[in-house]
Design a protein around this motif. Structure first.
Motif, PDB file in Angstrom:
ATOM      1  N   GLN A  11       5.976  56.175  -7.930  1.00 33.01           N
ATOM      2  CA  GLN A  11       6.981  57.094  -7.413  1.00 33.01           C
ATOM      3  C   GLN A  11       6.683  57.265  -5.929  1.00 33.01           C
ATOM      4  OE1 GLN A  11       7.247  60.882  -9.338  1.00 33.01           O
ATOM      5  NE2 GLN A  11       9.085  61.442  -8.215  1.00 33.01           N
ATOM      6  N   VAL A  12       7.646  56.892  -5.106  1.00 33.48           N
ATOM      7  CA  VAL A  12       7.450  56.890  -3.660  1.00 33.48           C
ATOM      8  C   VAL A  12       8.252  58.029  -3.042  1.00 33.48           C
ATOM      9  CG1 VAL A  12       7.636  55.511  -1.569  1.00 33.48           C
ATOM     10  CG2 VAL A  12       7.168  54.388  -3.745  1.00 33.48           C
ATOM     11  N   PRO A  13       7.579  58.974  -2.375  1.00 31.58           N
ATOM     12  CA  PRO A  13       8.276  60.077  -1.717  1.00 31.58           C
ATOM     13  C   PRO A  13       8.406  59.836  -0.207  1.00 31.58           C
ATOM     14  CG  PRO A  13       5.979  60.633  -1.926  1.00 31.58           C
ATOM     15  CD  PRO A  13       6.153  59.227  -2.496  1.00 31.58           C
ATOM     16  N   GLY A  14       9.265  60.590   0.419  1.00 31.21           N
ATOM     17  CA  GLY A  14       9.312  60.620   1.876  1.00 31.21           C
ATOM     18  C   GLY A  14      10.080  59.477   2.506  1.00 31.21           C
ATOM     19  N   GLU A  15       9.535  58.980   3.607  1.00 29.22           N
ATOM     20  CA  GLU A  15      10.197  57.947   4.388  1.00 29.22           C
ATOM     21  C   GLU A  15       9.347  56.688   4.440  1.00 29.22           C
ATOM     22  OE1 GLU A  15      10.915  59.731   8.203  1.00 29.22           O
ATOM     23  OE2 GLU A  15      12.523  60.984   7.406  1.00 29.22           O
ATOM     24  N   ILE A  16      10.009  55.555   4.391  1.00 32.61           N
ATOM     25  CA  ILE A  16       9.320  54.280   4.572  1.00 32.61           C
ATOM     26  C   ILE A  16       9.906  53.667   5.836  1.00 32.61           C
ATOM     27  CG2 ILE A  16       8.680  52.074   3.568  1.00 32.61           C
ATOM     28  CD1 ILE A  16       9.274  53.341   0.816  1.00 32.61           C
ATOM     29  N   ASP A  17       9.217  53.912   6.944  1.00 26.59           N
ATOM     30  CA  ASP A  17       9.685  53.488   8.252  1.00 26.59           C
ATOM     31  C   ASP A  17       8.634  52.610   8.917  1.00 26.59           C
ATOM     32  OD1 ASP A  17       7.685  55.288   8.982  1.00 26.59           O
ATOM     33  OD2 ASP A  17       9.078  56.838   9.626  1.00 26.59           O
ATOM     34  N   ALA A  18       8.759  52.387  10.206  1.00 28.37           N
ATOM     35  CA  ALA A  18       7.835  51.518  10.927  1.00 28.37           C
ATOM     36  C   ALA A  18       6.387  52.004  10.828  1.00 28.37           C
ATOM     37  CB  ALA A  18       8.251  51.405  12.389  1.00 28.37           C
ATOM     38  N   LEU A  19       6.185  53.305  10.732  1.00 26.05           N
ATOM     39  CA  LEU A  19       4.834  53.847  10.651  1.00 26.05           C
ATOM     40  C   LEU A  19       4.244  53.793   9.247  1.00 26.05           C
ATOM     41  CD1 LEU A  19       5.208  56.955  12.985  1.00 26.05           C
ATOM     42  CD2 LEU A  19       4.152  54.746  13.508  1.00 26.05           C
ATOM     43  N   LEU A  48      12.446  55.470  -6.491  1.00 24.00           N
ATOM     44  CA  LEU A  48      12.699  55.725  -5.071  1.00 24.00           C
ATOM     45  C   LEU A  48      13.720  56.841  -4.854  1.00 24.00           C
ATOM     46  CD1 LEU A  48      12.803  52.010  -3.817  1.00 24.00           C
ATOM     47  CD2 LEU A  48      10.863  53.593  -3.825  1.00 24.00           C
ATOM     48  N   HIS A  49      13.823  57.751  -5.799  1.00 21.22           N
ATOM     49  CA  HIS A  49      14.826  58.814  -5.669  1.00 21.22           C
ATOM     50  C   HIS A  49      14.497  59.823  -4.572  1.00 21.22           C
ATOM     51  CE1 HIS A  49      12.157  61.392  -8.091  1.00 21.22           C
ATOM     52  NE2 HIS A  49      12.883  62.392  -7.643  1.00 21.22           N
ATOM     53  N   SER A  50      13.228  59.924  -4.183  1.00 26.34           N
ATOM     54  CA  SER A  50      12.818  60.902  -3.167  1.00 26.34           C
ATOM     55  C   SER A  50      12.657  60.286  -1.785  1.00 26.34           C
ATOM     56  CB  SER A  50      11.491  61.554  -3.570  1.00 26.34           C
ATOM     57  OG  SER A  50      11.660  62.305  -4.747  1.00 26.34           O
ATOM     58  N   VAL A  51      13.103  59.055  -1.597  1.00 28.00           N
ATOM     59  CA  VAL A  51      12.956  58.391  -0.304  1.00 28.00           C
ATOM     60  C   VAL A  51      14.141  58.776   0.579  1.00 28.00           C
ATOM     61  CG1 VAL A  51      12.851  56.161   0.867  1.00 28.00           C
ATOM     62  CG2 VAL A  51      11.617  56.508  -1.272  1.00 28.00           C
ATOM     63  N   GLY A  52      13.827  59.364   1.743  1.00 28.22           N
ATOM     64  CA  GLY A  52      14.853  59.822   2.680  1.00 28.22           C
ATOM     65  C   GLY A  52      15.189  58.817   3.760  1.00 28.22           C
ATOM     66  N   SER A  78      17.513  56.392  -3.933  1.00 31.88           N
ATOM     67  CA  SER A  78      18.286  57.384  -3.194  1.00 31.88           C
ATOM     68  C   SER A  78      19.473  56.675  -2.547  1.00 31.88           C
ATOM     69  CB  SER A  78      17.418  58.057  -2.126  1.00 31.88           C
ATOM     70  OG  SER A  78      17.061  57.112  -1.124  1.00 31.88           O
ATOM     71  N   ARG A  79      20.380  57.448  -2.022  1.00 36.68           N
ATOM     72  CA  ARG A  79      21.569  56.875  -1.392  1.00 36.68           C
ATOM     73  C   ARG A  79      21.188  55.930  -0.259  1.00 36.68           C
ATOM     74  NH1 ARG A  79      23.843  59.940   2.321  1.00 36.68           N
ATOM     75  NH2 ARG A  79      25.218  58.676   3.549  1.00 36.68           N
ATOM     76  N   ILE A  80      20.228  56.325   0.568  1.00 32.25           N
ATOM     77  CA  ILE A  80      19.832  55.483   1.694  1.00 32.25           C
ATOM     78  C   ILE A  80      19.136  54.208   1.221  1.00 32.25           C
ATOM     79  CG2 ILE A  80      17.610  56.612   2.162  1.00 32.25           C
ATOM     80  CD1 ILE A  80      20.067  55.231   4.768  1.00 32.25           C
ATOM     81  N   VAL A  81      18.332  54.293   0.177  1.00 31.44           N
ATOM     82  CA  VAL A  81      17.672  53.097  -0.362  1.00 31.44           C
ATOM     83  C   VAL A  81      18.724  52.125  -0.879  1.00 31.44           C
ATOM     84  CG1 VAL A  81      16.153  52.200  -2.162  1.00 31.44           C
ATOM     85  CG2 VAL A  81      15.493  54.242  -0.888  1.00 31.44           C
ATOM     86  N   SER A  82      19.690  52.633  -1.639  1.00 33.43           N
ATOM     87  CA  SER A  82      20.760  51.777  -2.152  1.00 33.43           C
ATOM     88  C   SER A  82      21.515  51.107  -1.015  1.00 33.43           C
ATOM     89  CB  SER A  82      21.750  52.593  -2.990  1.00 33.43           C
ATOM     90  OG  SER A  82      21.149  53.021  -4.175  1.00 33.43           O
ATOM     91  N   ARG A  83      21.778  51.865   0.016  1.00 34.25           N
ATOM     92  CA  ARG A  83      22.523  51.327   1.165  1.00 34.25           C
ATOM     93  C   ARG A  83      21.748  50.203   1.843  1.00 34.25           C
ATOM     94  NH1 ARG A  83      26.734  52.430   4.652  1.00 34.25           N
ATOM     95  NH2 ARG A  83      26.276  52.201   6.862  1.00 34.25           N
ATOM     96  N   VAL A  84      20.478  50.422   2.118  1.00 38.68           N
ATOM     97  CA  VAL A  84      19.667  49.398   2.787  1.00 38.68           C
ATOM     98  C   VAL A  84      19.510  48.166   1.899  1.00 38.68           C
ATOM     99  CG1 VAL A  84      17.368  48.856   3.702  1.00 38.68           C
ATOM    100  CG2 VAL A  84      18.460  51.039   4.269  1.00 38.68           C
ATOM    101  N   LEU A  85      19.251  48.352   0.631  1.00 39.72           N
ATOM    102  CA  LEU A  85      19.092  47.209  -0.268  1.00 39.72           C
ATOM    103  C   LEU A  85      20.385  46.404  -0.379  1.00 39.72           C
ATOM    104  CD1 LEU A  85      16.875  48.718  -3.113  1.00 39.72           C
ATOM    105  CD2 LEU A  85      16.169  47.286  -1.187  1.00 39.72           C
ATOM    106  N   THR A  86      21.507  47.085  -0.361  1.00 36.20           N
ATOM    107  CA  THR A  86      22.798  46.393  -0.413  1.00 36.20           C
ATOM    108  C   THR A  86      23.076  45.680   0.901  1.00 36.20           C
ATOM    109  OG1 THR A  86      23.656  47.984  -2.004  1.00 36.20           O
ATOM    110  CG2 THR A  86      25.279  46.695  -0.767  1.00 36.20           C
TER     111      THR A  86
END
Length: 92
Positions: A11-19, A48-52, A78-86
């Motif tokens: 279960q991955v929380p938060g943000e997965i960004d460059a850092l 990935l429901h908690s990934v912003g 999450s909505r943003i994860v779905s968007r990026v994966l698509t």
């Protein structure tokens, strides 16, 4: 890890960004190694429901691990994860 050691759920929380993408890569790699040590083809289930925020680099990691023989299953993106994966073509 499940009782048979065939799959792991992260279960991955938060943000997965460059850092944080390096942390995400290392955590996935460690989990995959743990599953593979049991002699099984690794299956990783990602909640990935908690990934912003989810970077294209994070999507690329999933593609790379899949290409290397790991089954990666995304649950409750999450909505943003779905968007990026698509947008990256990671998922149909």
């Amino acid at each position: 890890m499940d009782a048979g050691g065939h799959r792991a759920v992260l279960q991955v929380p938060g943000e997965i960004d460059a850092l944080s993408v390096a942390w995400f890569r290392d955590r996935l790699a460690a989990t995959i190694s743990e599953v593979a040590a049991g002699g099984h083809r690794p299956t990783i289930h990602l909640d990935l429901h908690s990934v912003g925020f989810f970077s294209a680099a994070a999507a690329g990691l999933l593609v790379g691990f899949t290409a290397a023989g790991t089954e990666v299953v995304v649950h409750r993106p999450s909505r943003i994860v779905s968007r990026v994966l698509t947008l990256t073509g990671t998922i149909p």
